[in-house]
Write an enzyme that holds these catalytic residues in place. Structure first.
Site, short mmCIF file in Angstrom:
data_model
loop_
_atom_site.label_atom_id
_atom_site.label_comp_id
_atom_site.label_asym_id
_atom_site.label_seq_id
_atom_site.Cartn_x
_atom_site.Cartn_y
_atom_site.Cartn_z
N ASN A 8 0.86 -1.18 0.00
CA ASN A 8 0.00 0.00 0.00
C ASN A 8 0.90 1.23 0.00
O ASN A 8 1.50 1.56 1.02
CB ASN A 8 -0.89 -0.06 1.26
CG ASN A 8 -1.66 1.23 1.50
OD1 ASN A 8 -1.76 2.08 0.62
ND2 ASN A 8 -2.23 1.36 2.69
N LYS A 10 0.09 4.26 -0.18
CA LYS A 10 -0.54 5.45 0.42
C LYS A 10 -0.32 6.65 -0.51
O LYS A 10 -0.31 6.48 -1.72
CB LYS A 10 0.00 5.67 1.83
CG LYS A 10 -0.11 4.41 2.67
CD LYS A 10 0.08 4.62 4.13
CE LYS A 10 -0.07 3.27 4.84
NZ LYS A 10 -0.07 3.37 6.29
N HIS A 96 -9.48 1.02 4.99
CA HIS A 96 -8.21 1.18 5.71
C HIS A 96 -8.44 2.14 6.89
O HIS A 96 -9.25 3.06 6.79
CB HIS A 96 -7.16 1.75 4.75
CG HIS A 96 -5.79 1.77 5.35
ND1 HIS A 96 -5.38 2.75 6.22
CD2 HIS A 96 -4.75 0.91 5.22
CE1 HIS A 96 -4.13 2.49 6.59
NE2 HIS A 96 -3.72 1.38 6.01
N GLU A 98 -6.87 4.58 7.90
CA GLU A 98 -6.70 6.01 7.56
C GLU A 98 -7.95 6.56 6.86
O GLU A 98 -8.27 7.74 7.00
CB GLU A 98 -5.42 6.19 6.71
CG GLU A 98 -4.17 6.03 7.58
CD GLU A 98 -2.96 5.47 6.88
OE1 GLU A 98 -2.90 5.48 5.64
OE2 GLU A 98 -2.04 5.02 7.60
N GLU A 166 -5.30 -5.14 10.64
CA GLU A 166 -4.31 -4.09 10.82
C GLU A 166 -4.60 -3.34 12.13
O GLU A 166 -5.41 -2.40 12.13
CB GLU A 166 -4.38 -3.10 9.65
CG GLU A 166 -4.02 -3.71 8.32
CD GLU A 166 -3.43 -2.67 7.38
OE1 GLU A 166 -2.31 -2.89 6.92
OE2 GLU A 166 -4.07 -1.64 7.15
N GLY A 172 2.55 2.07 10.86
CA GLY A 172 3.56 3.12 10.77
C GLY A 172 4.29 3.41 12.08
O GLY A 172 5.03 4.39 12.17
N SER A 211 3.41 -2.28 10.36
CA SER A 211 4.85 -2.35 10.63
C SER A 211 5.48 -3.68 10.20
O SER A 211 6.38 -4.19 10.86
CB SER A 211 5.14 -2.07 12.11
OG SER A 211 4.79 -0.72 12.42
N GLY A 232 2.85 -1.17 4.28
CA GLY A 232 2.83 0.24 3.94
C GLY A 232 4.24 0.73 3.62
O GLY A 232 4.76 0.53 2.52
N GLY A 233 4.87 1.34 4.61
CA GLY A 233 6.17 1.99 4.42
C GLY A 233 7.20 1.15 3.67
O GLY A 233 7.87 1.63 2.75
#
Ligand code: PGA
Length: 249
Positions: A8, A10, A96, A98, A166, A172, A211, A232-233
């Site tokens: 993802n 983002k 999600h 967010e 999640e 994150g 994470s 994600g990251g």
């Protein structure tokens, strides 16, 4: 058991980086056995381009990051499930945390969006997860179970779908639940989803997200009930994401 590794992105990425990253990831995945599927979820404006750059790849598909709960209409700035499909995607992330937090998406809207995704030929990746406060107060199972039951549309009974656990506090943050906690929550999610859809728990896909990094992916992917990860990251760096993909083999 097949594993899905979803990235993802983002609100990150511009065309040159997106091309280099998606092509590198697809090339890496191509050499792996068909027990691994990779899904790249770029920002909406890059979705058609990324889908084109990796067209023909056998192991790598694309996904949207969100879609609206109405099929079309006067919803400035929003994107429908069909538009995501038309942009070349096979998947779409829905609900999600967010989106729940910054766009106030509710379980019922998420269920409607997931139904439209299925109708459009997309596989929804429906996200659920508890907040830090909910975990600390011992309500994680109750909260996540209720999200699963409320977010799965009726159509999930006769279609493939993906759930992603999640925990909001793990996204994150560098913090992850213990492997035992992940195992327990996935078992809970599988039993709620099985009851809601009439499917066998063993045939339902639940990803873990929050994470996930190159150095913890292998352990997480071996947890019973974990059918893949939503990253994600670490999906924004080709080397890191490719290591996570390899960890699924
Ligand atoms: P993270 O994000 O891997 O950066 O924690 C996961 C997600 O939000 O899907």
């Amino acid at each position: 058991m097949k594993k899905i590794i979803a990235g993802n992105w983002k609100m990150y990425g511009e065309p040159a980086m997106a091309e280099a990253l998606s092509v590198a990831v697809a090339r890496h995945a191509e050499a792996l056995p068909d027990t691994v599927s990779v899904v790249i979820c770029p920002p909406a404006v890059l979705l058609a381009q990324v889908s084109g750059w990796i067209a023909g790849a056998r192991r790598t598909k694309t996904g949207g990051q969100s879609c609206h709960n109405r099929p079309e209409g006067a919803f400035t700035g929003d994107i429908s499930a069909k538009m995501v499909k038309d942009a070349g995607a096979d998947y779409v992330i829905i609900g999600h945390s967010e989106r729940r937090q910054y766009h106030r998406e509710t379980d019922s809207q998420i269920s409607e969006a997931a139904a439209l995704a299925l109708k459009s030929g997309l596989c929804p990746i429906i996200c659920v997860g508890e907040s830090e406060e909910e975990r600390k107060s011992g309500r994680a199972n109750e909260v996540v179970g209720a999200q699963v039951a409320a977010c799965l549309p009726d159509a999930a009974k006769d279609h493939d779908f993906v759930l992603a656990y999640e925990p909001v506090w793990a996204i994150g943050s560098g913090a992850t639940p213990t492997l035992a906690d992940i195992e327990a929550m996935h078992a809970h999610i599988l039993s709620v989803a099985a009851a809601a859809t009439g499917k066998k728990a063993g045939g339902i896909t639940v990803l873990y997200g929050g994470s996930v990094k190159a150095d913890n992916a292998r352990d997480i992917l071996q947890v019973p009930g974990v059918s893949g990860v939503l990253v994600g990251g670490a999906s924004l760096k080709a080397d890191d994401f490719c290591r996570i993909i390899t960890a699924a083999v």
